[in-house]
Write a protein that holds these residues in place. Structure first.
Motif, PDB file in Angstrom:
ATOM      1  N   GLU A 108      -3.808   8.229  40.050  1.00 36.61           N
ATOM      2  CA  GLU A 108      -2.405   8.475  40.398  1.00 36.61           C
ATOM      3  C   GLU A 108      -1.992   7.687  41.631  1.00 36.61           C
ATOM      4  O   GLU A 108      -2.793   7.467  42.542  1.00 36.61           O
ATOM      5  CB  GLU A 108      -2.190   9.971  40.688  1.00 36.61           C
ATOM      6  CG  GLU A 108      -2.465  10.887  39.513  1.00 36.61           C
ATOM      7  CD  GLU A 108      -2.323  12.357  39.876  1.00 36.61           C
ATOM      8  OE1 GLU A 108      -2.123  13.169  38.956  1.00 36.61           O
ATOM      9  OE2 GLU A 108      -2.423  12.689  41.083  1.00 36.61           O
TER      10      GLU A 108
ATOM     11  N   LYS B 131      -5.561  20.776  41.095  1.00 39.20           N
ATOM     12  CA  LYS B 131      -4.341  21.043  40.342  1.00 39.20           C
ATOM     13  C   LYS B 131      -4.660  21.969  39.167  1.00 39.20           C
ATOM     14  O   LYS B 131      -5.692  21.820  38.511  1.00 39.20           O
ATOM     15  CB  LYS B 131      -3.722  19.752  39.793  1.00 39.20           C
ATOM     16  CG  LYS B 131      -3.127  18.853  40.842  1.00 39.20           C
ATOM     17  CD  LYS B 131      -2.238  17.776  40.229  1.00 39.20           C
ATOM     18  CE  LYS B 131      -3.009  16.806  39.382  1.00 39.20           C
ATOM     19  NZ  LYS B 131      -2.120  15.712  38.867  1.00 39.20           N
TER      20      LYS B 131
ATOM     21  N   TYR C 233       2.300   9.308  33.042  1.00 38.89           N
ATOM     22  CA  TYR C 233       3.118  10.469  33.388  1.00 38.89           C
ATOM     23  C   TYR C 233       3.679  10.379  34.805  1.00 38.89           C
ATOM     24  O   TYR C 233       3.227   9.566  35.635  1.00 38.89           O
ATOM     25  CB  TYR C 233       2.300  11.756  33.253  1.00 38.89           C
ATOM     26  CG  TYR C 233       1.073  11.814  34.144  1.00 38.89           C
ATOM     27  CD1 TYR C 233       1.136  12.326  35.442  1.00 38.89           C
ATOM     28  CD2 TYR C 233      -0.160  11.350  33.695  1.00 38.89           C
ATOM     29  CE1 TYR C 233       0.023  12.375  36.250  1.00 38.89           C
ATOM     30  CE2 TYR C 233      -1.285  11.402  34.495  1.00 38.89           C
ATOM     31  CZ  TYR C 233      -1.196  11.906  35.768  1.00 38.89           C
ATOM     32  OH  TYR C 233      -2.303  11.934  36.578  1.00 38.89           O
TER      33      TYR C 233
ATOM     34  N   LYS D 178       6.108  18.061  35.235  1.00 34.68           N
ATOM     35  CA  LYS D 178       5.473  16.845  34.737  1.00 34.68           C
ATOM     36  C   LYS D 178       6.143  16.397  33.441  1.00 34.68           C
ATOM     37  O   LYS D 178       6.515  17.219  32.599  1.00 34.68           O
ATOM     38  CB  LYS D 178       3.980  17.114  34.480  1.00 34.68           C
ATOM     39  CG  LYS D 178       3.204  15.958  33.859  1.00 34.68           C
ATOM     40  CD  LYS D 178       1.731  16.358  33.692  1.00 34.68           C
ATOM     41  CE  LYS D 178       0.912  15.228  33.094  1.00 34.68           C
ATOM     42  NZ  LYS D 178      -0.530  15.593  32.998  1.00 34.68           N
TER      43      LYS D 178
ATOM     44  N   GLU E  31       4.956  13.159  38.004  1.00 36.83           N
ATOM     45  CA  GLU E  31       5.009  14.524  38.505  1.00 36.83           C
ATOM     46  C   GLU E  31       5.961  14.596  39.687  1.00 36.83           C
ATOM     47  O   GLU E  31       5.912  13.749  40.589  1.00 36.83           O
ATOM     48  CB  GLU E  31       3.621  15.012  38.935  1.00 36.83           C
ATOM     49  CG  GLU E  31       2.635  15.167  37.791  1.00 36.83           C
ATOM     50  CD  GLU E  31       1.253  15.583  38.252  1.00 36.83           C
ATOM     51  OE1 GLU E  31       0.400  15.866  37.375  1.00 36.83           O
ATOM     52  OE2 GLU E  31       1.011  15.617  39.480  1.00 36.83           O
TER      53      GLU E  31
ATOM     54  N   GLU F 130       0.599  22.335  29.910  1.00 38.25           N
ATOM     55  CA  GLU F 130       1.457  21.285  29.346  1.00 38.25           C
ATOM     56  C   GLU F 130       1.383  21.278  27.829  1.00 38.25           C
ATOM     57  O   GLU F 130       0.440  21.787  27.232  1.00 38.25           O
ATOM     58  CB  GLU F 130       1.071  19.915  29.894  1.00 38.25           C
ATOM     59  CG  GLU F 130      -0.364  19.508  29.654  1.00 38.25           C
ATOM     60  CD  GLU F 130      -0.747  18.254  30.431  1.00 38.25           C
ATOM     61  OE1 GLU F 130      -1.127  17.265  29.772  1.00 38.25           O
ATOM     62  OE2 GLU F 130      -0.680  18.283  31.679  1.00 38.25           O
TER      63      GLU F 130
END
Length: 227
Positions: free
Chosen positions: A71, A189, A130, A143, A132, A193
């Motif tokens: 990320e 985390k 993705y 997300k 967030e 989802e």
């Protein structure tokens, strides 16, 4: 949808690249519910010894799936852009589906009369891009992203009854929400989802046709290292 999703995420990445930020890499474990509904229309009535018919079926499976992710954490409203990869594969159905029907082979082969088909499918090479966005100051986030996978059909059929091939790059979208705990330089985390994929269409070597819809819901725990 593929071009739109990629364009939106690319624009978000370019917008955040002018802001200082950092990287996080890590691993995740997800408990995933896979659901699929499909319809097969055969062309057996056009082939000696066969009878045309339409069959519908549903399949589901619950599997544990590991993944790795990377990320970019920007300072632009706390926005995070990530890439997740899932190694290995997962069966769509907990058990293979079995069906007996009139043969679709050419007269004189071992596929005439009545045959039994056993079918299963697996998904692999799942990759997700993705974004967030944090909500408030307590670590909650939402997300959204673009996801795709490859589909392998695993069949046991008599000679000349026809088989379905595999298909690649089945795409869809993913949405979710969760909470992130910052334990610098580590992060934890937990999120929930769901992913919804475009309709899958397959044609066999004997011109049978399958259309199917597949979606997943998962609870995921992630551990990352930021730098």
């Amino acid at each position: 949808m593929k071009k739109l999703a990629i364009s939106i995420l690319a624009s978000m990445f370019l917008a955040t690249s002018t802001f200082a930020g950092g990287m996080t890499v890590g691993v995740s474990g997800g408990l995933v519910q896979v659901n699929a509904d499909g319809t097969e229309t055969t062309t057996a009535g056009d082939i000696a010894g066969g009878t045309a018919n339409t069959n519908t079926a549903s399949a589901d499976n619950v599997v544990m799936i590991p993944s790795v992710f990377a990320e970019y954490n920007s300072d632009f409203m706390g926005l995070t852009i990530g890439l997740e990869l899932i190694p290995g594969s997962a069966d769509v159905s907990e058990q293979a589906k079995t069906r007996s029907e009139s043969a679709q082979g050419v007269s004189g082969t071992d596929a005439t009369g009545t045959v039994t088909r056993k079918a299963q499918a697996e998904i692999e090479n799942v990759r997700t891009i993705y974004a967030e966005m944090p909500i408030g100051s307590d670590g909650f986030f939402v997300k959204a992203g673009y996801t795709m996978f490859d589909l392998n059909t695993l069949e046991t059929v008599p000679t000349s009854s026809g088989t379905y091939g595999n298909t690649t790059d089945v795409d869809g979208y993913v949405v979710g929400a969760g909470v992130k705990v910052d334990m610098s330089p580590y992060i934890i985390k937990f999120g929930v989802e769901m992913a919804d994929y475009d309709e899958i269409s397959l044609t066999s070597t004997t011109s049978n046709k399958i259309t199917a819809d597949l979606d997943t819901v998962q609870a995921k725990l992630s551990l990352g290292y930021s730098f």
